[in-house]
Design a protein around this motif. Structure first.
Motif, PDB file in Angstrom:
ATOM      1  N   GLY A 173     -25.531   5.004  -7.512  1.00 35.83           N
ATOM      2  CA  GLY A 173     -24.987   3.656  -7.426  1.00 35.83           C
ATOM      3  C   GLY A 173     -24.568   3.132  -8.783  1.00 35.83           C
ATOM      4  O   GLY A 173     -23.527   2.475  -8.922  1.00 35.83           O
ATOM      5  N   PHE A 174     -25.350   3.432  -9.804  1.00 36.03           N
ATOM      6  CA  PHE A 174     -25.040   2.997 -11.163  1.00 36.03           C
ATOM      7  C   PHE A 174     -23.737   3.630 -11.646  1.00 36.03           C
ATOM      8  O   PHE A 174     -22.897   2.967 -12.258  1.00 36.03           O
ATOM      9  N   ALA A 175     -23.560   4.926 -11.362  1.00 33.89           N
ATOM     10  CA  ALA A 175     -22.342   5.627 -11.784  1.00 33.89           C
ATOM     11  C   ALA A 175     -21.113   5.045 -11.109  1.00 33.89           C
ATOM     12  O   ALA A 175     -20.063   4.845 -11.751  1.00 33.89           O
ATOM     13  N   LEU A 176     -21.201   4.769  -9.793  1.00 37.97           N
ATOM     14  CA  LEU A 176     -20.069   4.184  -9.083  1.00 37.97           C
ATOM     15  C   LEU A 176     -19.760   2.780  -9.594  1.00 37.97           C
ATOM     16  O   LEU A 176     -18.597   2.372  -9.662  1.00 37.97           O
ATOM     17  N   ALA A 177     -20.802   2.029  -9.958  1.00 34.42           N
ATOM     18  CA  ALA A 177     -20.583   0.694 -10.503  1.00 34.42           C
ATOM     19  C   ALA A 177     -19.842   0.763 -11.838  1.00 34.42           C
ATOM     20  O   ALA A 177     -18.937  -0.027 -12.104  1.00 34.42           O
ATOM     21  N   CYS A 178     -20.237   1.712 -12.686  1.00 33.12           N
ATOM     22  CA  CYS A 178     -19.539   1.891 -13.966  1.00 33.12           C
ATOM     23  C   CYS A 178     -18.091   2.315 -13.745  1.00 33.12           C
ATOM     24  O   CYS A 178     -17.191   1.921 -14.490  1.00 33.12           O
ATOM     25  N   LEU A 179     -17.871   3.126 -12.723  1.00 35.78           N
ATOM     26  CA  LEU A 179     -16.527   3.643 -12.457  1.00 35.78           C
ATOM     27  C   LEU A 179     -15.600   2.569 -11.903  1.00 35.78           C
ATOM     28  O   LEU A 179     -14.430   2.479 -12.293  1.00 35.78           O
ATOM     29  N   LEU A 180     -16.099   1.710 -11.001  1.00 38.79           N
ATOM     30  CA  LEU A 180     -15.249   0.750 -10.301  1.00 38.79           C
ATOM     31  C   LEU A 180     -15.293  -0.650 -10.903  1.00 38.79           C
ATOM     32  O   LEU A 180     -14.306  -1.399 -10.793  1.00 38.79           O
ATOM     33  N   LEU A 181     -16.449  -1.032 -11.480  1.00 39.79           N
ATOM     34  CA  LEU A 181     -16.609  -2.361 -12.088  1.00 39.79           C
ATOM     35  C   LEU A 181     -16.257  -3.483 -11.112  1.00 39.79           C
ATOM     36  O   LEU A 181     -15.710  -4.520 -11.502  1.00 39.79           O
ATOM     37  N   ASN A 182     -16.571  -3.271  -9.844  1.00 38.86           N
ATOM     38  CA  ASN A 182     -16.307  -4.266  -8.812  1.00 38.86           C
ATOM     39  C   ASN A 182     -17.427  -4.166  -7.782  1.00 38.86           C
ATOM     40  O   ASN A 182     -17.657  -3.089  -7.219  1.00 38.86           O
ATOM     41  N   THR A 183     -18.107  -5.288  -7.527  1.00 35.58           N
ATOM     42  CA  THR A 183     -19.295  -5.252  -6.680  1.00 35.58           C
ATOM     43  C   THR A 183     -19.007  -4.815  -5.244  1.00 35.58           C
ATOM     44  O   THR A 183     -19.629  -3.857  -4.758  1.00 35.58           O
ATOM     45  N   PRO A 184     -18.091  -5.466  -4.514  1.00 41.28           N
ATOM     46  CA  PRO A 184     -17.861  -5.036  -3.119  1.00 41.28           C
ATOM     47  C   PRO A 184     -17.394  -3.593  -3.012  1.00 41.28           C
ATOM     48  O   PRO A 184     -17.862  -2.836  -2.150  1.00 41.28           O
ATOM     49  N   ALA A 185     -16.464  -3.202  -3.892  1.00 40.83           N
ATOM     50  CA  ALA A 185     -15.941  -1.835  -3.835  1.00 40.83           C
ATOM     51  C   ALA A 185     -17.039  -0.822  -4.109  1.00 40.83           C
ATOM     52  O   ALA A 185     -17.151   0.204  -3.423  1.00 40.83           O
ATOM     53  N   ALA A 186     -17.879  -1.073  -5.120  1.00 46.82           N
ATOM     54  CA  ALA A 186     -18.943  -0.133  -5.470  1.00 46.82           C
ATOM     55  C   ALA A 186     -19.962  -0.011  -4.349  1.00 46.82           C
ATOM     56  O   ALA A 186     -20.442   1.090  -4.052  1.00 46.82           O
TER      57      ALA A 186
END
Length: 265
Positions: A173-186
């Motif tokens: 989850g942390f990696a996807l958050a860093c990649l997308l930088l968008n809460t709903p999308a992540a």
């Protein structure tokens, strides 16, 4: 006669930097500083208690046997569903709530902020495990009082596998958050990656022979399931490492690169 005066400068070269421990504590506090964070943690704990109550009622009503490990597993599984969302919000909240400018102004070395956030997420994982142990202990004592002898059997191999998989879930989850930088999308992408993608891989392997030969090397979720039955073979470790690089390491590296270069507005 007037003399020219040069521009005044503020010398901060001797000012010590912010200690990393302070950064970690601040990021850990951010998990409960927002209304969304408090609600998410409260709902996670409440769902775990509800699941434990239902499990206790079922085993007592049907005169089944249950061990300490069973109660811990029930609480820990429920907590693990929403736990990575807290890790996602640790990263994306800086951009969605427009606090990144303040954060990176106070600590311009962005990677120190990122590592502090990652450690805060890991601390939450440890908290969830401890919470599951305590709730499982209480429910096991209640089961003994209602049903009979208490079974303190605890599968340490399974618990170790659970600890590792929950760490991977938080990091995913942390990696996807860093990649997308968008809460709903992540959050959406994480739940697809966590719960939908393994089913699609299974369908693809059943329908296509060539895909069946490579699916074990790219299905990170299925590779993690082998951790519950340790010791693992060399090939199983290979499946875990290769699929982990694809779904965990690569997105994290790209996300870190994006955070380093992202324009703060």
């Amino acid at each position: 006669m007037s003399t020219a005066v040069g521009p005044l400068t503020l010398d901060v070269s001797a000012t010590p930097g912010i200690p990393f421990t302070r950064l970690f504590l601040v990021e850990l506090r951010k998990t409960v500083d927002t209304r969304a964070g408090r609600w998410l943690i409260g709902i996670t704990a409440g769902m775990a208690l509800v699941a434990e109550t239902i499990f206790l009622w079922v085993v007592v009503a049907q005169d089944e046997t249950a061990s300490y490990g069973d109660f811990v597993a029930a609480a820990a599984f429920v907590c693990s569903i929403l736990l990575p969302v807290v890790g996602i919000m640790l990263v994306t909240s800086e951009w969605s709530q427009r606090t990144a400018m303040t954060t990176f102004s106070l600590e311009p070395r962005r990677m120190r902020i990122v590592w502090a956030k990652m450690l805060a997420g890991m601390a939450l994982t440890v908290f969830v495990i401890a919470f599951a142990l305590v709730v499982g202990l209480i429910c096991n004592l209640l089961f003994g009082a209602l049903q009979g002898p208490i079974d303190w059997t605890f599968g340490w191999t399974g618990f170790l596998g659970f600890l590792i998989t929950q760490t991977f879930a938080m990091l995913g989850g942390f990696a996807l958050a860093c990649l997308l930088l968008n809460t709903p999308a992540a959050i959406v992408v994480f739940f697809v990656y966590k719960w939908v993608l393994p089913g699609l891989f299974a369908i693809g392997a059943a329908l296509m022979a060539w895909f069946d030969k490579i699916v074990d090397w790219i299905d990170f979720q299925s590779a993690q399931n082998e951790l519950y039955d340790m010791p693992m073979t060399g090939q199983q470790w290979g499946h875990l490492v290769v699929s982990g690089i694809i779904w965990l390491v690569v997105p994290l590296l790209i996300g870190l690169w994006r955070i380093r270069r992202a324009e703060v507005k």
